[in-house]
Each structure stands twice: as structure tokens, then as C-alpha cells.
Design a protein around this motif. Sequence first.
Motif, PDB file in Angstrom:
ATOM      1  N   GLU A  40       0.830  -1.196   0.000  1.00 53.76           N
ATOM      2  CA  GLU A  40       0.000   0.000   0.000  1.00 53.76           C
ATOM      3  C   GLU A  40       0.872   1.257   0.000  1.00 53.76           C
ATOM      4  O   GLU A  40       2.083   1.193   0.190  1.00 53.76           O
ATOM      5  CB  GLU A  40      -0.908  -0.008   1.237  1.00 53.76           C
ATOM      6  CG  GLU A  40      -0.146   0.018   2.553  1.00 53.76           C
ATOM      7  CD  GLU A  40      -1.052  -0.159   3.761  1.00 53.76           C
ATOM      8  OE1 GLU A  40      -2.240  -0.470   3.565  1.00 53.76           O
ATOM      9  OE2 GLU A  40      -0.577   0.031   4.886  1.00 53.76           O
ATOM     10  N   SER A  41       0.249   2.400  -0.229  1.00 49.93           N
ATOM     11  CA  SER A  41       0.968   3.674  -0.224  1.00 49.93           C
ATOM     12  C   SER A  41       1.624   3.900   1.138  1.00 49.93           C
ATOM     13  O   SER A  41       1.017   3.665   2.179  1.00 49.93           O
ATOM     14  CB  SER A  41       0.005   4.823  -0.526  1.00 49.93           C
ATOM     15  OG  SER A  41      -0.535   4.685  -1.815  1.00 49.93           O
ATOM     16  N   GLY A  42       2.900   4.331   1.109  1.00 50.78           N
ATOM     17  CA  GLY A  42       3.615   4.593   2.347  1.00 50.78           C
ATOM     18  C   GLY A  42       4.275   3.380   2.966  1.00 50.78           C
ATOM     19  O   GLY A  42       4.823   3.462   4.070  1.00 50.78           O
ATOM     20  N   SER A  43       4.267   2.257   2.251  1.00 51.93           N
ATOM     21  CA  SER A  43       4.835   1.026   2.823  1.00 51.93           C
ATOM     22  C   SER A  43       6.341   0.933   2.642  1.00 51.93           C
ATOM     23  O   SER A  43       6.982   0.058   3.223  1.00 51.93           O
ATOM     24  CB  SER A  43       4.158  -0.199   2.201  1.00 51.93           C
ATOM     25  OG  SER A  43       4.345  -0.224   0.799  1.00 51.93           O
ATOM     26  N   GLY A  44       6.930   1.810   1.802  1.00 55.88           N
ATOM     27  CA  GLY A  44       8.378   1.809   1.621  1.00 55.88           C
ATOM     28  C   GLY A  44       8.838   1.421   0.230  1.00 55.88           C
ATOM     29  O   GLY A  44      10.047   1.302  -0.016  1.00 55.88           O
ATOM     30  N   LYS A  45       7.898   1.245  -0.700  1.00 53.33           N
ATOM     31  CA  LYS A  45       8.262   0.804  -2.053  1.00 53.33           C
ATOM     32  C   LYS A  45       9.100   1.844  -2.786  1.00 53.33           C
ATOM     33  O   LYS A  45      10.220   1.568  -3.244  1.00 53.33           O
ATOM     34  CB  LYS A  45       6.988   0.527  -2.887  1.00 53.33           C
ATOM     35  CG  LYS A  45       6.009  -0.451  -2.276  1.00 53.33           C
ATOM     36  CD  LYS A  45       4.883  -0.798  -3.236  1.00 53.33           C
ATOM     37  CE  LYS A  45       4.106   0.402  -3.765  1.00 53.33           C
ATOM     38  NZ  LYS A  45       3.387   1.140  -2.713  1.00 53.33           N
ATOM     39  N   SER A  46       8.561   3.044  -2.918  1.00 50.31           N
ATOM     40  CA  SER A  46       9.218   4.075  -3.728  1.00 50.31           C
ATOM     41  C   SER A  46      10.508   4.584  -3.091  1.00 50.31           C
ATOM     42  O   SER A  46      11.464   4.918  -3.791  1.00 50.31           O
ATOM     43  CB  SER A  46       8.256   5.248  -3.978  1.00 50.31           C
ATOM     44  OG  SER A  46       7.190   4.841  -4.814  1.00 50.31           O
ATOM     45  N   VAL A  47      10.549   4.635  -1.778  1.00 49.37           N
ATOM     46  CA  VAL A  47      11.756   5.125  -1.111  1.00 49.37           C
ATOM     47  C   VAL A  47      12.913   4.147  -1.333  1.00 49.37           C
ATOM     48  O   VAL A  47      14.083   4.548  -1.456  1.00 49.37           O
ATOM     49  CB  VAL A  47      11.495   5.361   0.402  1.00 49.37           C
ATOM     50  CG1 VAL A  47      11.384   4.065   1.176  1.00 49.37           C
ATOM     51  CG2 VAL A  47      12.590   6.226   1.009  1.00 49.37           C
ATOM     52  N   THR A  48      12.595   2.857  -1.438  1.00 49.07           N
ATOM     53  CA  THR A  48      13.619   1.858  -1.753  1.00 49.07           C
ATOM     54  C   THR A  48      14.158   2.081  -3.162  1.00 49.07           C
ATOM     55  O   THR A  48      15.370   2.007  -3.405  1.00 49.07           O
ATOM     56  CB  THR A  48      13.025   0.440  -1.632  1.00 49.07           C
ATOM     57  OG1 THR A  48      12.559   0.238  -0.295  1.00 49.07           O
ATOM     58  CG2 THR A  48      14.060  -0.611  -1.970  1.00 49.07           C
ATOM     59  N   THR A  49      13.255   2.381  -4.088  1.00 40.95           N
ATOM     60  CA  THR A  49      13.644   2.664  -5.470  1.00 40.95           C
ATOM     61  C   THR A  49      14.578   3.868  -5.531  1.00 40.95           C
ATOM     62  O   THR A  49      15.598   3.851  -6.227  1.00 40.95           O
ATOM     63  CB  THR A  49      12.402   2.925  -6.335  1.00 40.95           C
ATOM     64  OG1 THR A  49      11.535   1.800  -6.261  1.00 40.95           O
ATOM     65  CG2 THR A  49      12.777   3.158  -7.783  1.00 40.95           C
ATOM     66  N   LYS A  50      14.227   4.923  -4.824  1.00 41.85           N
ATOM     67  CA  LYS A  50      15.040   6.141  -4.831  1.00 41.85           C
ATOM     68  C   LYS A  50      16.429   5.886  -4.244  1.00 41.85           C
ATOM     69  O   LYS A  50      17.419   6.452  -4.711  1.00 41.85           O
ATOM     70  CB  LYS A  50      14.331   7.243  -4.050  1.00 41.85           C
ATOM     71  CG  LYS A  50      13.086   7.787  -4.745  1.00 41.85           C
ATOM     72  CD  LYS A  50      12.380   8.833  -3.909  1.00 41.85           C
ATOM     73  CE  LYS A  50      11.134   9.356  -4.632  1.00 41.85           C
ATOM     74  NZ  LYS A  50      10.387  10.337  -3.789  1.00 41.85           N
TER      75      LYS A  50
END
Length: 234
Positions: A40-50
Motif C-alpha cells: 500500500e501507499s507509504g509502505s516503503g516501495k518508492s523510497v527503496t527505489t530512490k
Amino acid sequence: MFIRDKNLSIGFHSQGKTISAVNSISFNIPKGKTVAIVGESGSGKSVTTKLILGLLNQKNVSKKGKILFNNRNILNLSQNEFKKIRGNNIAIIFQDPIAALNPVFKIKDQFYEVNLNSKKMSKKDSFIRACKALEKVSIRDPERILESYPFQLSGGLAQRVVITMAMINKPELLLADEPSTALDVTIQNQALDLMDDLTKETNTAVLLITHNMGVVRKFAEKVYVIYRGVIVEE
């Protein structure tokens, strides 16, 4: 394994406190395979990508663990070192193609910057190379597209341009962060099929960030489920 995150943790320091965004996650992406991270949103997916792309070098960010890319730990590379990798060995496709493109530069100028990551070339040679790349993805009038500004393109066409731009240097790893979310449903599959075709052709490893299980079922060979910064299932 081609890329491996080992016990990766990410925290943000704010007002004397540390907020944990990702907590000791580990995952592998074999060469030429598509691996998905869902949550879900805010679970850490995109921050890992960055973090993999070297976009979290701020002083208020703490990082622990390892990111092994071709057996080299890239977690704490300098920005100059990341510039040599970003756009060349590792590329990214963001979810909003219009926002991903610089609104004040024509598409040809943005292709030129990407082409320079591969080798030095004139703007004329870059234009020709970009034309050929766009023709390959069934864009019939590449010269007009290259002379356009991002706001002059439809969402689907802009995403096709972004995918082509990301793949033009044949990266070893493609990070796809919700690559079809901002598109109309009728053209989502076209963009994803294009991305899939290009990555298979170049044997590129893909980290697919999404919450769409239909996309995962169609494209991913392995999936990790992340919840509140922890991988809870694979």
C-alpha cells in the motif's frame, strides 16, 4: 544474483526522532528477470527505489545494509559516482510521464542529455539516434515528437517517450515505479507491453513497483509484499 539488497534499512531524522521507512528488507533481482514489490501507499516501495538510484543522500537520511549491484556495494556511492551509473547502467520510469519530463526543454534536448550518458556525440547524431529509437516503438512521426515540449504530448505518448528514453542506453537494471498508474486504462497495457518487450530484448533486470496485482500476474516472475517497511511475504 545480479542485484541484491541485504538487510536494507532507511530512516528519516526529524525533530530529534528517527522515523523508520524501511526495516531490514532483503530481495534479489536476477539478470533479465522482472521482480515486483507490492504494498500500500507509504509502505516503503518508492523510497527503496530512490535509494537504489542514489536519490537519498540528504543528511537527514540514515541507511544501513548493502545494495550489491554486479557484486559492488552502491549504497554509499558519491553523487559523482552515481552520475556515471544513473541513466546508463540503472534507469527509472516514474508513474507520471509528464512530470518526469522537464517542461522547459524540448524532447530532443532531453534525449541529448540521456545520450551523453552513453558516449559523447553531437546534437545532430543524438537527434538521429533518438529518431531511430522512437521509430522502433512504433512512433510514426519521431521528428515532430522530438521538436515538441512535454505539454504537447498526450499521457500515453509521453510514457512511450519516457520508456524509450530509459531504455536507449540498454541499462542493466530498470526501476519501474508504478509505470502505468497515471495513464488511461485503455493504454496502460500498451505501455507495459512496450516496457516488457524492450527489457526482454536487452536482457534487462526489472524492479517493478506497483499495487496492481493484475500487472504483477502478467509481468513479474517473483513478487515481494512489503507492509510498513517490512517484507512480509514472497
